[in-house]
Motif scaffolding. Structure first.
Motif, PDB file in Angstrom:
ATOM      1  N   LEU A 124      -6.145   0.955  -4.694  1.00  0.00           N
ATOM      2  CA  LEU A 124      -4.908   0.167  -4.589  1.00  0.00           C
ATOM      3  C   LEU A 124      -5.323  -1.292  -4.595  1.00  0.00           C
ATOM      4  CD1 LEU A 124      -1.918  -0.496  -3.842  1.00  0.00           C
ATOM      5  CD2 LEU A 124      -2.587  -0.141  -1.447  1.00  0.00           C
ATOM      6  N   LYS A 125      -4.889  -2.031  -5.597  1.00  0.00           N
ATOM      7  CA  LYS A 125      -5.284  -3.436  -5.712  1.00  0.00           C
ATOM      8  C   LYS A 125      -4.054  -4.326  -5.614  1.00  0.00           C
ATOM      9  CE  LYS A 125      -8.908  -4.275  -8.249  1.00  0.00           C
ATOM     10  NZ  LYS A 125      -9.846  -4.511  -9.361  1.00  0.00           N
ATOM     11  N   LEU A 126      -4.102  -5.279  -4.681  1.00  0.00           N
ATOM     12  CA  LEU A 126      -3.020  -6.257  -4.512  1.00  0.00           C
ATOM     13  C   LEU A 126      -3.449  -7.553  -5.191  1.00  0.00           C
ATOM     14  CD1 LEU A 126      -2.567  -5.788  -0.654  1.00  0.00           C
ATOM     15  CD2 LEU A 126      -1.480  -4.464  -2.503  1.00  0.00           C
ATOM     16  N   VAL A 127      -2.549  -8.152  -5.951  1.00  0.00           N
ATOM     17  CA  VAL A 127      -2.894  -9.353  -6.715  1.00  0.00           C
ATOM     18  C   VAL A 127      -1.854 -10.438  -6.467  1.00  0.00           C
ATOM     19  CG1 VAL A 127      -3.389 -10.295  -9.017  1.00  0.00           C
ATOM     20  CG2 VAL A 127      -3.921  -7.900  -8.518  1.00  0.00           C
ATOM     21  N   TYR A 128      -2.326 -11.655  -6.256  1.00  0.00           N
ATOM     22  CA  TYR A 128      -1.451 -12.824  -6.065  1.00  0.00           C
ATOM     23  C   TYR A 128      -1.931 -13.922  -6.986  1.00  0.00           C
ATOM     24  CZ  TYR A 128      -0.046 -17.297  -4.145  1.00  0.00           C
ATOM     25  OH  TYR A 128       0.441 -18.578  -4.022  1.00  0.00           O
ATOM     26  N   THR A 129      -1.025 -14.619  -7.669  1.00  0.00           N
ATOM     27  CA  THR A 129      -1.419 -15.817  -8.432  1.00  0.00           C
ATOM     28  C   THR A 129      -0.563 -17.000  -7.994  1.00  0.00           C
ATOM     29  OG1 THR A 129       0.050 -15.936 -10.368  1.00  0.00           O
ATOM     30  CG2 THR A 129      -1.694 -14.237 -10.413  1.00  0.00           C
ATOM     31  N   ASN A 130      -1.126 -18.192  -8.170  1.00  0.00           N
ATOM     32  CA  ASN A 130      -0.461 -19.419  -7.696  1.00  0.00           C
ATOM     33  C   ASN A 130       0.661 -19.907  -8.611  1.00  0.00           C
ATOM     34  OD1 ASN A 130      -1.011 -20.447  -5.157  1.00  0.00           O
ATOM     35  ND2 ASN A 130      -2.976 -21.355  -5.745  1.00  0.00           N
ATOM     36  N   GLY A 131       1.273 -19.029  -9.376  1.00  0.00           N
ATOM     37  CA  GLY A 131       2.395 -19.442 -10.216  1.00  0.00           C
ATOM     38  C   GLY A 131       1.948 -19.890 -11.591  1.00  0.00           C
ATOM     39  N   ARG A 132       2.731 -20.777 -12.203  1.00  0.00           N
ATOM     40  CA  ARG A 132       2.472 -21.150 -13.591  1.00  0.00           C
ATOM     41  C   ARG A 132       2.030 -22.602 -13.719  1.00  0.00           C
ATOM     42  NH1 ARG A 132       7.472 -18.870 -17.077  1.00  0.00           N
ATOM     43  NH2 ARG A 132       6.070 -19.579 -18.750  1.00  0.00           N
ATOM     44  N   GLU A 133       1.343 -22.905 -14.820  1.00  0.00           N
ATOM     45  CA  GLU A 133       0.792 -24.240 -15.012  1.00  0.00           C
ATOM     46  C   GLU A 133       1.767 -25.164 -15.736  1.00  0.00           C
ATOM     47  OE1 GLU A 133      -3.580 -25.235 -15.734  1.00  0.00           O
ATOM     48  OE2 GLU A 133      -2.817 -25.175 -17.764  1.00  0.00           O
ATOM     49  N   VAL A 134       2.395 -24.676 -16.776  1.00  0.00           N
ATOM     50  CA  VAL A 134       3.237 -25.540 -17.610  1.00  0.00           C
ATOM     51  C   VAL A 134       4.691 -25.474 -17.142  1.00  0.00           C
ATOM     52  CG1 VAL A 134       4.061 -25.990 -19.942  1.00  0.00           C
ATOM     53  CG2 VAL A 134       1.715 -25.185 -19.592  1.00  0.00           C
TER      54      VAL A 134
END
Lengths: 290, 290
Positions: free
Chosen positions: B99-109
């Motif tokens: 089970l892998k949880l993933v978070y990203t800091n949103g978008r660049e453009v």
């Protein structure tokens, strides 16, 4: 998508797609592992919608070297060329923009081929403003200056998608009131910026930091201005330098393909030397001024 | 998608979605910059489709600390809990899975909120086989063992998506006929595996490497077995160790949440010490054997 931000997206094997298109699966190795590479250059578009791309062949060559660096297959350059031409034809926003090429090593769970796409987006206001000059902090990269010797797994000189430390360092600098960063080795040598190369004028010559065992990325903009400098009788060389040497030099700049040639105003709060005439010459050589 | 690989995808704010759904935009910071974090644990599903998740709260806590480490907002843990419950209910494949949880800091453009999703996929054959024992290579991480002191921008202990060097080191090891890697500092201290923590038995005590200024990730599996060891009268402590000390010790293992407790058979081609009884105890403590 926020329609106030123009933004073009094109996917290898598909062509230009609506910018709201999602580009990768949940198990894409580029996303889950930063196991991918990119390259970026400037695209300049006139009022009539004609675009030119800066140093495209050099960026494509470095992109291919980066892909090889993460054991990806040899890219089909004809397909990339066609995709870039198609994208440039569809990009009609006058002014300067960033063209970013992205490659990922495919998927982790479900078998699948590598993924390639590109985006084009206008230069940010911040980049525009920073061209006038920047205040930088020296931040340790935690590595020795010869760490990358005989260690291909450290991916020295490979422009990977694993830029978390680079963006964290930039965020840290901004939280301290600075604009940008020069990474230093544990011995105190200046290496490079998170997204730029360092050029220093000292003893009437231009100096940059050596690639190779330092892991420093080969900067296309630095290479371009160094070739022009040689042609114009200005001596150039590479050397590892400490902060205090740079503060006593004749000028210091961070160079990159998008932001161009940016004079360093201060380092860690100490005023940096400046040479307005050389700033202008570097910009002309780099293609950022006439 | 290749239907022979079972694979579940669930997106924060959306729930379980078809696994072929694309999860991120071309300008997602997690993809373009590795500016995101993840955490992973094991989910074990019985023949009747009931699942249990190992150490979920510890993994969610570390996930939240990782998000804070890249200056993300405090995650809405209720939403993550609901998403995980929903996913576990929908995952009916008997056996062990990741089970892998993933978070990203949103978008660049294009402005946009952070992105969160999770995937579940069965353990790979390789992981299963490696449980019997692995041959490892020591590879330099290029950093000094105190590199992360007072350097939060280096993201020590933060489980970022920027794992390109980790996967490149694993690829390099496999190209040399080894199974896994122990990263070393420039002074020659063993640090951790690319996706695992190191445990050594010496002087009848269990040792692991210190987190903090080394930048080593706090291993939930190592912490779990160390707590159980303390409860069972086995002494535990942290220390930086060199390869030759480990070769002269009584046993050595790489521990991780998915693969569990793996005895090290050799280091750089030298036979490593082994202690089958302790392997069994460690596995029981970690929840991988009865």
């Amino acid at each position: 998508m926020n329609s106030s931000v123009p933004y073009l997206l094109a996917i290898l094997g598909e062509g230009v797609v609506p910018p709201s298109t999602m580009v990768c699966h949940g198990d894409d190795l580029g996303l889950l592992r930063g196991d991918g590479v990119f390259d970026a250059t400037r695209i300049v578009t006139t009022e009539d919608g004609t675009s030119r791309i800066d140093h495209l062949e050099e960026h494509l060559s470095r992109f291919a070297r980066s892909i090889a660096g993460i054991d990806g297959p040899t890219p089909d350059m004809d397909s990339w060329h066609r995709l870039i031409e198609d994208a440039a034809r569809n990009w009609r926003v006058p002014g300067e923009a960033t063209l970013k090429l992205v490659y990922t090593n495919g998927r982790e769970v479900v078998p699948g081929p590598p993924r390639g796409f590109l985006i084009i987006a206008p230069l940010s206001e911040t980049h525009m403003e920073e061209r006038e000059g920047i205040n930088v902090l020296c931040l340790s990269r935690g590595v020795t200056s010869d760490a990358f010797a005989d260690a291909p797994w450290l991916l020295g000189g490979v422009k990977t998608l694993s830029y978390a430390v680079n963006v964290a360092a930039l965020r840290y600098a901004k939280s301290q009131g600075a604009d940008d960063v020069i990474f230093t080795s544990t011995e105190g040598y200046l290496l490079e910026g998170p997204t730029s190369g360092l050029v220093v004028k000292a003893n009437d010559a231009l100096w940059t930091t050596p690639t190779g065992t330092t892991g420093i990325l080969s900067s296309i903009t630095v290479n371009t201005v160094f070739e022009a400098a040689d042609d114009n009788g200005v001596k150039t060389a590479t050397r590892l330098m400490r902060r205090d040497e740079v503060l006593r030099a004749q000028g210091a700049w961070l160079l990159s393909s998008i932001r161009g040639v940016v004079p360093i105003l201060s380092i860690d709060g100490h005023p940096a030397p400046h040479d307005d005439e050389m700033t202008h010459r570097l910009r002309v050589w780099a293609g950022f001024e006439e």
